[in-house]
Design a protein around this motif. Structure first.
Motif, PDB file in Angstrom:
ATOM      1  N   HIS A 260       0.768  -1.246   0.000  1.00 56.01           N
ATOM      2  CA  HIS A 260       0.000   0.000   0.000  1.00 56.01           C
ATOM      3  C   HIS A 260       0.793   1.286   0.000  1.00 56.01           C
ATOM      4  O   HIS A 260       0.270   2.314  -0.399  1.00 56.01           O
ATOM      5  N   CYS A 296      -2.727  -2.160  -4.020  1.00 52.19           N
ATOM      6  CA  CYS A 296      -2.849  -0.700  -4.078  1.00 52.19           C
ATOM      7  C   CYS A 296      -1.553   0.037  -4.385  1.00 52.19           C
ATOM      8  O   CYS A 296      -1.575   1.038  -5.100  1.00 52.19           O
ATOM      9  N   CYS A 516      -6.687   2.736  -2.606  1.00 55.07           N
ATOM     10  CA  CYS A 516      -7.761   2.952  -1.613  1.00 55.07           C
ATOM     11  C   CYS A 516      -7.648   4.304  -0.924  1.00 55.07           C
ATOM     12  O   CYS A 516      -8.658   4.950  -0.671  1.00 55.07           O
ATOM     13  N   LYS A 555     -10.666  -1.645   6.668  1.00 53.87           N
ATOM     14  CA  LYS A 555     -10.444  -0.356   5.984  1.00 53.87           C
ATOM     15  C   LYS A 555     -11.665  -0.015   5.127  1.00 53.87           C
ATOM     16  O   LYS A 555     -12.065   1.140   5.028  1.00 53.87           O
TER      17      LYS A 555
HETATM   18 FE   FE2 Z   1      -6.095  -0.962  -0.919  1.00 49.99          FE
END
Ligand code: FE2
Ligand code: SF4
Length: 628
Positions: A260, A296, A516, A555
């Protein structure tokens, strides 16, 4: 055994799942078939907050019994959701705080391998936050920006810096209800303390802190992460990138970065372009080094630099079954522990790099932003050496799809306004005149409880067919990229109004905004739409809706809640951790809207989800007096 094609619509993942079965290796998709989730837990009807319990409530008769402490089903469910949201918010804020730390390192010159890439964005953001930029050096402005954004995390009272961006009517509601986030560490700490046994036991009151903790994510740490990552690594603008497992190359050293945070991945770029390592790879018989993303951090690198992307969350184990991955390097979040076993079976190096995420059985090489090459060079040495002694048969699915990525909120403004002083007015005009019916954010994970990518793709297909412009992030964006929807040609699948706009502007009907944390780009775009005029006074007035069709993480719950609290109707697929028919469920799915917020929705079937979202968009259109 369930046919692989029942578990995924991704052809590459299907092929690798079948190969894994032949090889005797168990992947996440098959583990999910084996797991029978607890019927009480799935309704969030159990409590583990103290050791008098755990207490279990009968989902069929939820008010018959209370916990040993007297906690009702509403308290139990609200506290469970509260802790889910606190965890999700903490994850994004931890990410944001690390990005801020890197930014600080650049300003203080302890970090020299990274720099500020977008000074214009830096100046714009500083101005927006009330920092004087006139006749001041970039360094001075950056220092003040850093001090200001630090308050996002450390404030114990007052309001978070990004509250300056929130449309006035939305902020007024938050102030009236006392849910303006102060600092992220404060909100998460208070959420944890209020959910201890014998503390906050009124679900309506808990709801307020759930909202505040979620807002501290979307308008806090996530927004810091997006904005500062753009400033340091470049603000995305449209770029063509290839997606799916076919991006792996048999004759190259393949390195996958999955996780991420963008810093380590950005750091890898220097290594793979270093002639020393290119030569080292050639000396082992490789044609070169192929750097590929997943999840991500992959979505960010794809958006900023056009780096190829091998697949979303449910495919991270399957990709190792190709035998072609010489190293998978990971940082934080959504990294399945199961990767360690699969990597071992296929002789792939699984390398953890963050001190917040070690995995038993993986090799840990700590990434240090003040000295990135020590880590990234070591990764390349291991990957090149594994290429030189590959022992596995290689089977790379011949699946790859090109798509246009990198629609930052700034670029959307520019694209529709036609100048660098563009605005969201042309988008609003097209909504008012009915060419575009409304805007939908379709985001989030994949979840092996449902057929991989199926709900994402069929939902988006139905939305664009009904003239709804779709904004995407994360694993959902990868699902639609693989299905070929992130191309201008996909306008042919859109309704007549949306396809006309797409053809005029030359854009796809589905816009990929990144990872995200980049869901904050949707918040910023929504705020800009309110400010551009003609569509009401608050985010709740917009003909817009959101969805995470295949969500699975905490999340996602934090993101969903910050959209709801910001005024967006947000539908989750798969299921929702609250028992239908309870008062807390009614507050989430009904009451919040009556208080002026958005609300939650839930449906499993993509066409049904689309119907819920479109009905909501139509309801908002009619309230605005712009019915078709
Ligand atoms: Fe993500
Ligand atoms: Fe049971 Fe109350 Fe303890 Fe929860 S906090 S386990 S409901 S006694």
């Amino acid at each position: 055994q369930v046919p692989a094609s029942d578990l995924t619509t991704c052809e590459a993942t299907r092929q690798m799942l079948e190969k894994a079965r032949k090889d005797g290796v168990v992947l996440n998709l098959d583990r999910a078939v084996d797991m029978k989730p607890c019927p009480i837990g799935v309704e969030s009807a159990c409590c583990k907050h103290c050791f008098m319990g755990p207490c279990r409530i009968n989902p069929r008769d939820p008010y018959k019994k209370v916990g040993i402490c007297g906690a009702t089903i509403d308290t139990i469910t609200a506290r469970n959701l509260a802790r889910n949201v606190a965890t999700g918010s903490a994850s994004h804020n931890d990410h944001g705080q690390h990005i801020l730390h890197l930014f600080k390192g650049i300003i203080e010159k302890s970090v020299t391998d990274f720099s500020i890439a977008d000074t214009r964005k830096l100046q714009n953001l500083a101005t927006e936050l009330g920092i004087d930029t006139e006749d001041r050096s970039v360094e001075d402005v950056a220092k003040d920006l850093c001090d200001e954004l630090e308050k996002t995390f450390s404030n114990v009272d007052g309001e978070m810096p990004f509250m300056k961006r929130v449309p006035a009517a939305t902020l007024e509601l938050w102030r009236k209800d006392g849910i303006v986030p102060r600092g992220a560490m404060k909100e998460v700490m208070e959420m944890m303390s209020r959910t201890h046994i014998g503390c906050d036991q009124d679900y309506n009151h808990l709801m307020k802190q759930i909202s505040r903790t979620a807002l501290a994510d979307g308008w806090g740490g996530s927004m810091v992460a997006t904005e500062l990552s753009d400033i340091m690594f470049g603000t995305p603008s449209p770029i063509v990138a290839e997606v799916n497992m076919g991006v792996l190359k048999e004759d190259h050293v393949n390195v996958i970065v999955h996780g991420h945070e963008p810093a380590m991945f950005e750091g890898m770029l220097a290594g793979v372009n270093d002639p020393f390592f290119i030569q080292a790879a050639k000396d082992k018989g490789a044609a070169g080094i192929n750097l590929v993303g997943m999840c991500c951090s992959g979505a960010e690198m794809m958006s900023r630099h056009g780096i190829p992307h091998a697949g979303n969350f449910s495919s991270t184990e399957a990709v190792l079954v190709t035998g072609a991955v010489d190293a998978m390097v990971v940082d934080i979040q959504c990294i399945k522990q199961g990767l360690a076993q699969v990597a071992k079976c296929y002789d792939t190096h699984l390398i953890t790099t963050s001190d917040r995420a070690h995995i038993e059985g993986a090799t840990h090489i700590q990434f240090d932003e003040t000295d990135p090459r020590t880590c990234t060079d070591e990764v390349l040495i291991k990957a090149i050496s594994r290429f030189g002694s590959r022992s596995q048969p290689i089977q790379i699915p011949n699946q790859v799809q090109k798509g246009i990525q990198g629609f930052s909120h700034e670029y959307i403004e520019y694209m529709l306004g036609g100048t660098f002083r563009g605005s969201y007015s042309p988008l609003n005009d097209n909504i008012i005149n009915g060419r575009i019916r409304g805007v939908a954010g379709v985001v989030g994970c994949t979840n092996p409880k449902v057929k991989q990518d199926y709900v994402h793709v069929e939902l988006v297909r139905e939305l664009i067919k009904n003239d709804v412009l779709v904004l995407q992030t994360g694993c959902s964006q990868i699902a639609l990229s693989k299905a070929g929807f992130l191309t201008p040609e996909a306008a042919a699948l859109a309704g007549p109004g949306l396809s006309e706009v797409c053809e005029t502007v030359g854009m796809p009907p589905v816009l990929g905004l990144g990872s995200c944390v980049d869901n904050t780009r949707i918040l910023i775009a929504a705020s800009a739409m309110v400010k551009a005029g003609g569509l009401g006074n608050s985010i709740a007035d917009l003909p817009a809706a959101g969805c995470a069709p295949e969500w699975m993480s905490e999340k996602a719950l934090a993101i969903g809640q910050y959209f709801v609290s910001s005024g967006v109707y947000t539908v989750f697929g798969v299921g929702f951790p609250a028992l239908s028919g309870t008062r807390f469920h009614d507050l989430l799915f009904n009451g919040l809207e009556q208080q002026g917020y958005g609300k939650w929705g839930m449906a499993k079937d993509p066409i049904e989800i689309a119907r819920l979202m479109i009905d909501h968009i139509d309801k908002k259109r009619s309230q605005l007096g712009i019915d078709k």
